[in-house]
Design a protein around this motif. Sequence first.
Motif, PDB file in Angstrom:
ATOM      1  N   CYS A  21      51.228 109.401  44.272  1.00 36.39           N
ATOM      2  CA  CYS A  21      50.841 110.565  43.483  1.00 36.39           C
ATOM      3  C   CYS A  21      49.422 110.372  42.956  1.00 36.39           C
ATOM      4  O   CYS A  21      49.108 109.344  42.358  1.00 36.39           O
ATOM      5  CB  CYS A  21      51.827 110.740  42.333  1.00 36.39           C
ATOM      6  SG  CYS A  21      51.307 111.994  41.156  1.00 36.39           S
ATOM      7  N   CYS A  71      49.734 110.410  38.674  1.00 35.55           N
ATOM      8  CA  CYS A  71      50.284 109.271  37.908  1.00 35.55           C
ATOM      9  C   CYS A  71      50.069 107.930  38.613  1.00 35.55           C
ATOM     10  O   CYS A  71      50.289 106.877  38.032  1.00 35.55           O
ATOM     11  CB  CYS A  71      51.766 109.487  37.605  1.00 35.55           C
ATOM     12  SG  CYS A  71      52.832 109.423  39.058  1.00 35.55           S
ATOM     13  N   CYS A  78      55.689 115.385  42.792  1.00 37.11           N
ATOM     14  CA  CYS A  78      55.978 114.133  42.082  1.00 37.11           C
ATOM     15  C   CYS A  78      56.844 114.413  40.868  1.00 37.11           C
ATOM     16  O   CYS A  78      56.795 115.490  40.281  1.00 37.11           O
ATOM     17  CB  CYS A  78      54.676 113.462  41.663  1.00 37.11           C
ATOM     18  SG  CYS A  78      54.946 111.882  40.837  1.00 37.11           S
ATOM     19  N   CYS A 116      56.379 113.388  38.080  1.00 41.18           N
ATOM     20  CA  CYS A 116      55.544 113.593  36.899  1.00 41.18           C
ATOM     21  C   CYS A 116      55.124 115.054  36.758  1.00 41.18           C
ATOM     22  O   CYS A 116      54.491 115.439  35.770  1.00 41.18           O
ATOM     23  CB  CYS A 116      54.303 112.696  36.941  1.00 41.18           C
ATOM     24  SG  CYS A 116      53.039 113.235  38.120  1.00 41.18           S
TER      25      CYS A 116
HETATM   26 ZN    ZN Z   1      53.015 111.567  39.712  1.00 39.92          ZN
END
Ligand code: ZN
Length: 503
Positions: free
Chosen positions: A165, A168, A188, A190
Amino acid sequence: MHWADAFIQKIEGPQVISTGISPSGPIHVGNMREILTGDIVFRAARSKGLPVKFIFLSDDIDPLRKVYPFLDESFREHVGKPLYEIPSPKGEGTYADHFMAPFRDSLEKLHIQVEILRSSQLYESGKFYEVIKTAIAEKDRIARILREVSGRELEENWFPYSPKCSSCGKINQATATSFTDPYVSYNCKCGHSGKSDIRKGEGKLPWRVEWPAKWHLLGVTIESFGKDHGSAGGAYDSGKRIVEEVFGTPAPSYLIYERILLKGEGAMHSSTGIVIESSEALRFMPPESLRFLIARNSPLRHIEFDPKDFYLNFMDDYEKYFNAYFKKDTVSDPDLDAVVRYSSLEKPVGPIEPSYRHLVTLVQIYPDEKKLLHGLSLGGYAAKNIAGEMGDRIALVKYWLDNYAPESIKFSLLPRGTEVKLETAEQDILKEFLSQAESLNWTAQSIHDSVRSISLKDGGEPMTAFRAFYRVLIGKDRGPRLGFFLSEMDKKWVIDRLGECLS
Ligand SMILES: [Zn+2]
């Protein structure tokens, strides 16, 4: 026949031997079995005259799996990121470098000539590009192989590529959604959605696919690995089918090795902290002895390594082999020659004198280095100087004494003038010994014989006699083998010390 020679006997043609470790924690003596098994097979192949290459792949693109016991809480935010993108737990550089640096030093000390590759570089330089494309194109076939071999279902949206990703930085959190060469789109956990360029190290193959991809890419023909990967339905079985059916190259021959256990603690594992780092081991083990540990035992035998109570027995054994090679001792092992050659850094060097055990006694008798030289000369050893090879051996012995030796081995000489309480029987033995001492040939054997015959004369026990000497000299009931112990010391000093305790 030695296990490495027996293995290589069946192999023909040019070879690429591969080993690898994920530098997620301290690289320890257990890990050394992987690399040393590879190195010994490499040497066996070379002596057979096969063209052979030896590589080590540092799997530094692997994610950090958890906050290991040796990390502090600040590493929580890095869990899931590739090891080469996480800061070092100490000082400059990356996390992967931090654990690779002492390992590289160990390789040098052990004379392991291996080409070190980093998985991050293979991905970043685009070397994995074609195999990743193939894996994605053959996704269903790979998934079927993994299911058939492991007997486990894969996740519904399983994809043979884990994007990193870009928000992150984690490499195990994103789900691939589609592929348009060269980009894998992902969502992702996140919350970020993006694209990963498969030519640029922006993601990796899952381990079970990466391993056969590596065989294919690097032309690996021989690999040694732990038995967890070699079990039925394990990573080797699935890797073999993937490399043959998907990438179209034969699977490598292999050696499975058993674990190295740390005496009293269990299997060495960096995630549990039950380890002796390779660099730490080489602070008290001569590199040849660490090679010997692996060379002597068939990979299929598990090894119990004991750096403490029985360590000196191991060292005796190692030295016995080297001394037997130089006809100064005997060992009934048909593989003696091969074991010694594979344990040696280059050509075998020996015989090994004085022994490690002996040095353990000497450095305790003579903590001062100048006096130690004198002590070595008393024993008939030409210790040219402490700075050279002898100095290295002494440093290993001292480190072991300071950090691992059991109390029963440790002693220091009582200073002159220290009063010691002795039983009458003990006094009689010492008196008798003193009466013979002046004319006694000051060698280990004659001292031992003299003390033994004195103790037996009145139906006594040799142990009582030995104890009398230890009490007077080191204030303990036990000590190093007495004949050797006394012969290493200045005769006059011993006589004076015994005399003063009797007066
Ligand atoms: Zn991420």
